[in-house]
Design a protein around this motif. Structure first.
Motif, PDB file in Angstrom:
ATOM      1  N   LYS A  97       0.778  -0.844  -0.445  1.00 48.21           N
ATOM      2  CA  LYS A  97       0.111   0.067   0.329  1.00 48.21           C
ATOM      3  C   LYS A  97       0.951   0.908   0.151  1.00 48.21           C
ATOM      4  CE  LYS A  97      -3.512   2.460   2.142  1.00 48.21           C
ATOM      5  NZ  LYS A  97      -4.781   2.377   3.541  1.00 48.21           N
ATOM      6  N   GLU A  98       1.867   1.011   0.681  1.00 49.57           N
ATOM      7  CA  GLU A  98       2.546   2.191   0.731  1.00 49.57           C
ATOM      8  C   GLU A  98       3.167   2.375  -0.741  1.00 49.57           C
ATOM      9  OE1 GLU A  98       5.200   1.473   3.952  1.00 49.57           O
ATOM     10  OE2 GLU A  98       4.088   1.918   5.709  1.00 49.57           O
ATOM     11  N   MET A  99       3.559   1.758  -1.462  1.00 48.62           N
ATOM     12  CA  MET A  99       4.342   1.496  -2.537  1.00 48.62           C
ATOM     13  C   MET A  99       3.698   2.142  -3.932  1.00 48.62           C
ATOM     14  SD  MET A  99       7.481   1.078  -1.871  1.00 48.62           S
ATOM     15  CE  MET A  99       8.176   0.316  -3.766  1.00 48.62           C
ATOM     16  N   GLY A 100       2.381   2.028  -3.173  1.00 46.82           N
ATOM     17  CA  GLY A 100       1.048   3.335  -3.797  1.00 46.82           C
ATOM     18  C   GLY A 100       0.899   1.947  -4.861  1.00 46.82           C
ATOM     19  N   VAL A 101       0.882   0.622  -4.768  1.00 48.37           N
ATOM     20  CA  VAL A 101      -0.446  -0.370  -5.627  1.00 48.37           C
ATOM     21  C   VAL A 101      -1.361   0.038  -5.740  1.00 48.37           C
ATOM     22  CG1 VAL A 101       1.641  -1.771  -5.812  1.00 48.37           C
ATOM     23  CG2 VAL A 101       0.268  -2.041  -4.188  1.00 48.37           C
ATOM     24  N   ASP A 102      -2.756  -0.918  -6.175  1.00 52.91           N
ATOM     25  CA  ASP A 102      -3.896  -0.680  -6.593  1.00 52.91           C
ATOM     26  C   ASP A 102      -4.586  -1.625  -5.539  1.00 52.91           C
ATOM     27  OD1 ASP A 102      -4.332   1.550  -7.970  1.00 52.91           O
ATOM     28  OD2 ASP A 102      -3.485   0.591  -9.826  1.00 52.91           O
ATOM     29  N   GLY A 103      -4.237  -3.043  -5.502  1.00 53.75           N
ATOM     30  CA  GLY A 103      -4.894  -4.482  -4.304  1.00 53.75           C
ATOM     31  C   GLY A 103      -3.742  -5.240  -4.891  1.00 53.75           C
ATOM     32  N   LEU A 104      -4.153  -5.898  -3.732  1.00 53.65           N
ATOM     33  CA  LEU A 104      -3.319  -6.732  -2.808  1.00 53.65           C
ATOM     34  C   LEU A 104      -3.521  -7.858  -3.739  1.00 53.65           C
ATOM     35  CD1 LEU A 104      -3.783  -6.221   0.287  1.00 53.65           C
ATOM     36  CD2 LEU A 104      -2.168  -5.504  -0.821  1.00 53.65           C
ATOM     37  N   VAL A 105      -3.231  -9.056  -3.658  1.00 49.01           N
ATOM     38  CA  VAL A 105      -3.451 -11.192  -4.354  1.00 49.01           C
ATOM     39  C   VAL A 105      -3.036 -11.508  -3.030  1.00 49.01           C
ATOM     40  CG1 VAL A 105      -3.013 -12.513  -5.907  1.00 49.01           C
ATOM     41  CG2 VAL A 105      -3.133  -9.882  -7.058  1.00 49.01           C
ATOM     42  N   VAL A 106      -3.783 -12.029  -2.167  1.00 50.00           N
ATOM     43  CA  VAL A 106      -3.224 -13.280  -1.103  1.00 50.00           C
ATOM     44  C   VAL A 106      -3.758 -14.555  -1.827  1.00 50.00           C
ATOM     45  CG1 VAL A 106      -4.080 -13.445   0.750  1.00 50.00           C
ATOM     46  CG2 VAL A 106      -3.463 -11.228   0.344  1.00 50.00           C
ATOM     47  N   THR A 107      -2.831 -15.220  -1.513  1.00 50.60           N
ATOM     48  CA  THR A 107      -3.231 -17.433  -1.296  1.00 50.60           C
ATOM     49  C   THR A 107      -3.680 -17.486   0.138  1.00 50.60           C
ATOM     50  OG1 THR A 107      -0.821 -17.891  -0.451  1.00 50.60           O
ATOM     51  CG2 THR A 107      -0.990 -17.561  -3.086  1.00 50.60           C
ATOM     52  N   LYS A 127      -7.470  -8.110   5.633  1.00 49.35           N
ATOM     53  CA  LYS A 127      -8.534  -6.807   4.813  1.00 49.35           C
ATOM     54  C   LYS A 127      -8.615  -5.830   6.264  1.00 49.35           C
ATOM     55  CE  LYS A 127     -11.973  -5.414   2.632  1.00 49.35           C
ATOM     56  NZ  LYS A 127     -10.593  -4.296   0.789  1.00 49.35           N
ATOM     57  N   ASP A 128      -8.977  -6.404   7.581  1.00 49.49           N
ATOM     58  CA  ASP A 128      -8.880  -5.794   8.478  1.00 49.49           C
ATOM     59  C   ASP A 128      -7.679  -4.832   8.819  1.00 49.49           C
ATOM     60  OD1 ASP A 128     -11.203  -6.587   9.524  1.00 49.49           O
ATOM     61  OD2 ASP A 128     -10.688  -8.039  10.988  1.00 49.49           O
ATOM     62  N   ALA A 129      -6.752  -5.046   8.225  1.00 45.97           N
ATOM     63  CA  ALA A 129      -4.830  -4.730   8.673  1.00 45.97           C
ATOM     64  C   ALA A 129      -5.044  -2.901   6.962  1.00 45.97           C
ATOM     65  CB  ALA A 129      -3.810  -5.926   8.777  1.00 45.97           C
ATOM     66  N   VAL A 130      -5.264  -3.670   6.525  1.00 43.83           N
ATOM     67  CA  VAL A 130      -4.784  -2.865   5.065  1.00 43.83           C
ATOM     68  C   VAL A 130      -5.992  -2.931   4.231  1.00 43.83           C
ATOM     69  CG1 VAL A 130      -2.937  -3.024   3.187  1.00 43.83           C
ATOM     70  CG2 VAL A 130      -2.306  -3.701   5.430  1.00 43.83           C
ATOM     71  N   ASP A 131      -6.396  -0.953   4.104  1.00 44.18           N
ATOM     72  CA  ASP A 131      -8.186  -1.203   3.273  1.00 44.18           C
ATOM     73  C   ASP A 131      -7.593  -0.900   1.771  1.00 44.18           C
ATOM     74  OD1 ASP A 131     -10.230  -0.632   2.828  1.00 44.18           O
ATOM     75  OD2 ASP A 131     -10.576   1.477   3.298  1.00 44.18           O
ATOM     76  N   LEU A 132      -7.455  -1.437   1.147  1.00 45.87           N
ATOM     77  CA  LEU A 132      -7.208  -2.010  -0.137  1.00 45.87           C
ATOM     78  C   LEU A 132      -7.580  -3.724  -0.863  1.00 45.87           C
ATOM     79  CD1 LEU A 132      -2.626  -1.836  -1.206  1.00 45.87           C
ATOM     80  CD2 LEU A 132      -5.101  -0.199  -1.404  1.00 45.87           C
ATOM     81  N   PRO A 133      -8.323  -3.282  -1.694  1.00 45.47           N
ATOM     82  CA  PRO A 133      -8.556  -4.303  -2.568  1.00 45.47           C
ATOM     83  C   PRO A 133      -8.262  -5.640  -2.335  1.00 45.47           C
ATOM     84  CG  PRO A 133      -9.039  -2.845  -4.327  1.00 45.47           C
ATOM     85  CD  PRO A 133      -8.669  -2.678  -2.690  1.00 45.47           C
ATOM     86  N   ILE A 134      -8.243  -6.908  -2.561  1.00 43.00           N
ATOM     87  CA  ILE A 134      -7.626  -8.167  -2.200  1.00 43.00           C
ATOM     88  C   ILE A 134      -8.222  -8.589  -3.212  1.00 43.00           C
ATOM     89  CG2 ILE A 134      -7.383 -10.279  -1.123  1.00 43.00           C
ATOM     90  CD1 ILE A 134      -7.405  -9.143   1.498  1.00 43.00           C
ATOM     91  N   VAL A 135      -7.589  -9.029  -4.541  1.00 43.23           N
ATOM     92  CA  VAL A 135      -7.550 -10.959  -5.432  1.00 43.23           C
ATOM     93  C   VAL A 135      -7.370 -12.101  -4.814  1.00 43.23           C
ATOM     94  CG1 VAL A 135      -7.082 -11.594  -7.305  1.00 43.23           C
ATOM     95  CG2 VAL A 135      -7.352  -8.995  -7.067  1.00 43.23           C
ATOM     96  N   ALA A 136      -8.560 -12.647  -4.628  1.00 41.05           N
ATOM     97  CA  ALA A 136      -7.621 -14.207  -3.881  1.00 41.05           C
ATOM     98  C   ALA A 136      -6.811 -14.761  -5.459  1.00 41.05           C
ATOM     99  CB  ALA A 136      -9.057 -14.918  -3.485  1.00 41.05           C
ATOM    100  N   TYR A 137      -5.838 -15.604  -4.423  1.00 40.75           N
ATOM    101  CA  TYR A 137      -5.295 -16.192  -5.827  1.00 40.75           C
ATOM    102  C   TYR A 137      -5.465 -18.116  -5.189  1.00 40.75           C
ATOM    103  CZ  TYR A 137      -0.771 -17.892  -7.649  1.00 40.75           C
ATOM    104  OH  TYR A 137       0.121 -18.229  -9.648  1.00 40.75           O
ATOM    105  N   ASP A 138      -6.319 -18.930  -6.087  1.00 40.57           N
ATOM    106  CA  ASP A 138      -6.454 -20.124  -5.757  1.00 40.57           C
ATOM    107  C   ASP A 138      -5.258 -20.633  -6.563  1.00 40.57           C
ATOM    108  OD1 ASP A 138      -7.252 -22.565  -4.855  1.00 40.57           O
ATOM    109  OD2 ASP A 138      -8.998 -22.773  -6.056  1.00 40.57           O
ATOM    110  N   ILE A 161     -12.944 -10.115  -0.659  1.00 41.48           N
ATOM    111  CA  ILE A 161     -12.693 -10.022  -1.539  1.00 41.48           C
ATOM    112  C   ILE A 161     -12.838  -9.659  -2.965  1.00 41.48           C
ATOM    113  CG2 ILE A 161     -11.212 -12.202  -1.172  1.00 41.48           C
ATOM    114  CD1 ILE A 161     -12.752 -14.396  -2.412  1.00 41.48           C
ATOM    115  N   CYS A 162     -12.189  -9.624  -3.930  1.00 41.48           N
ATOM    116  CA  CYS A 162     -13.477  -8.268  -4.789  1.00 41.48           C
ATOM    117  C   CYS A 162     -13.185  -9.736  -6.155  1.00 41.48           C
ATOM    118  CB  CYS A 162     -12.744  -7.023  -5.244  1.00 41.48           C
ATOM    119  SG  CYS A 162     -11.230  -7.105  -5.891  1.00 41.48           S
ATOM    120  N   ALA A 163     -12.278 -10.182  -6.201  1.00 40.76           N
ATOM    121  CA  ALA A 163     -11.914 -10.760  -7.397  1.00 40.76           C
ATOM    122  C   ALA A 163     -10.750 -12.678  -7.299  1.00 40.76           C
ATOM    123  CB  ALA A 163     -10.907 -10.431  -8.298  1.00 40.76           C
ATOM    124  N   LEU A 164     -10.770 -13.407  -8.322  1.00 39.49           N
ATOM    125  CA  LEU A 164     -10.684 -14.303  -7.932  1.00 39.49           C
ATOM    126  C   LEU A 164      -9.507 -14.921  -9.379  1.00 39.49           C
ATOM    127  CD1 LEU A 164     -10.294 -17.238  -6.546  1.00 39.49           C
ATOM    128  CD2 LEU A 164     -11.424 -18.243  -8.257  1.00 39.49           C
TER     129      LEU A 164
END
Length: 306
Positions: A97-107, A127-138, A161-164
Motif C-alpha cells: 500500500k505504501e508503494m502505491g499499488v491498487d490492490g493485493l493478491v493473497v493466497t 483486509k482489516d489491517a490494510v484497506d486495499l482490494p484483495i484478489v484471492a489466488y487459488d 475479496i473482489c476477484a479470483l
C-alpha cells in the motif's frame, strides 16, 4: 463494490535479476514497457512467475517502485503479498500500500496445515489491517489447499475479496464459480491458464493472468479481444498459436524442475528477444541448458516473435 476493475490480460510480471541476484531495474522497465505496449489491461506484480517467494522485502519494494513509476497509472497494479504466515503477509500488504499499488493478491497461508475456516480468517485479518482490494489466488499446487466454492462466496459476501485468480487446474470448479457469480458484475474471475483462455472466456471469465503473456502480451490481448467480440474462430486460432509458443515451458525438464522450467522458459525467451540482460532464476533453480535455449529460439521463430 470494489474500486478495482480487474479484467482482460493481466500478466504476472517476470522479475529480471542481476548477476548478484538483485532486481535488474533497467530490464524490468523494458519488460513493463513491452507489456504496456502490448496492450495489457493490468499488471500482477510479485506472483509465482515473478518468483515472489524468493524475494525479500527490499527486492519486493524495488519491483513495485519500478512498476508504479513505469505504469504511471495507465493500468491497475496488483501485488502479491504472499507468505506462509498471516502477520508477515500483513507486513507485506502494508508495504504494498505504501508503494502505491491498487490492490493485493493473497493466497491461503501455507507450509503449516490449515483449513477453510482458518483461510477465511487469514484473508479477514489482512483486509482489516490494510484497506486495499484483495484478489484471492487459488493455487493449491503451491499452498496445498484449494479454495472451496463456499469459501470464495463467503469471502465475497463479507466484502473481503473482489476477484479470483484461478490457477487450481480445476476447470470444472471454475466453470461452476462463473455460474455462481454470473449475477455479480463486481466480482471478477480470471483464469491462470495460458492454454484454455478461449474456453474460459466462453464460460464467462473476465480475463486471464498468463505467465506466457510476458513473452507475447499482444497475442493474449488479440485472443481476449476476439473472445469479447464473439469471434470464436479468431480466438481459437490465436489460442492455438499461443499453445505452440507455450512449448517453451517444457524445455528445461529434466535438467530442472517443471516450475523452474516454466519461469526459465519465459526468461530465456525474453533474453533472446532483448528484453532482459540475464536469464537466470533465484537459487537453487538451475538456468536452462544450451540445448533448451536453441529449442526456445526455434519456437520463438516459428511463432513469429523472432
Amino acid at each position: 463494490m470494489s474500486t478495482l476493475n480487474l479484467h482482460g490480460i493481466v500478466p504476472p510480471v517476470v522479475t529480471p535479476l542481476t548477476h548478484d541476484y538483485k532486481v535488474d531495474k533497467p530490464s524490468l522497465r523494458r519488460v513493463i514497457k513491452h507489456l504496456l505496449d502490448g496492450g495489457v489491461h493490468g499488471l500482477f506484480l510479485l506472483g509465482s512467475t515473478s518468483e515472489v517467494v524468493f524475494l525479500n522485502a527490499q527486492q519486493r519494494a524495488d519491483v513495485m517502485e519500478v512498476a508504479v513509476q513505469e505504469a504511471g497509472g495507465r493500468v491497475p497494479l496488483v501485488a502479491g503479498v504472499i507468505d506462509p504466515t498471516t502477520d508477515r503477509t500483513i507486513a507485506y500488504a502494508r508495504q504494498a500500500k505504501e508503494m502505491g499499488v491498487d490492490g493485493l493478491v493473497v493466497t491461503s497461508q501455507f507450509y503449516t496445515r490449515t483449513s477453510q475456516a482458518e483461510t477465511i480468517d487469514h484473508f479477514s485479518y489482512i483486509k482489516d489491517a490494510v484497506d486495499l482490494p484483495i484478489v484471492a489466488y487459488d493455487i493449491p499446487v503451491c499452498v496445498q489447499l484449494k479454495l472451496a466454492r463456499e469459501t470464495v462466496r463467503e469471502l465475497y459476501d463479507r466484502k473481503i475479496i473482489c476477484a479470483l485468480k484461478d490457477s487450481s487446474g480445476d476447470e470444472g470448479n471454475m466453470r461452476m464459480l462463473m455460474r455462481d457469480f454470473a449475477a455479480h458484475p463486481d466480482f471478477a474471475i480470471l483464469t491462470g491458464s495460458e492454454t484454455l483462455v478461449d474456453y474460459a472466456m466462453l464460460g464467462g471469465a473476465h480475463g486471464n493472468v498468463p505467465g506466457l503473456g510476458n513473452v507475447d502480451p499482444a497475442g493474449y490481448v488479440r485472443l481476449y479481444n476476439a473472445a469479447k467480440a464473439g469471434d470464436w474462430n479468431a480466438a481459437r486460432a490465436e489460442q492455438l498459436r499461443l499453445i505452440e509458443l507455450f512449448e517453451i515451458v517444457f524445455q528445461g525438464v529434466p535438467h530442472t524442475s517443471p516450475n523452474a522450467s516454466g519461469v526459465g522458459g519465459f526468461k530465456t525467451a525474453m533474453y533472446l528477444m532483448g528484453l532482459i540482460e540475464n536469464r537466470h532464476m533465484s537459487r537453487p533453480n538451475k538456468v536452462l541448458p544450451d540445448a533448451a535455449v536453441e529449442k526456445i529460439r526455434s519456437i520463438l521463430t516459428s511463432t513469429g516473435l523472432l
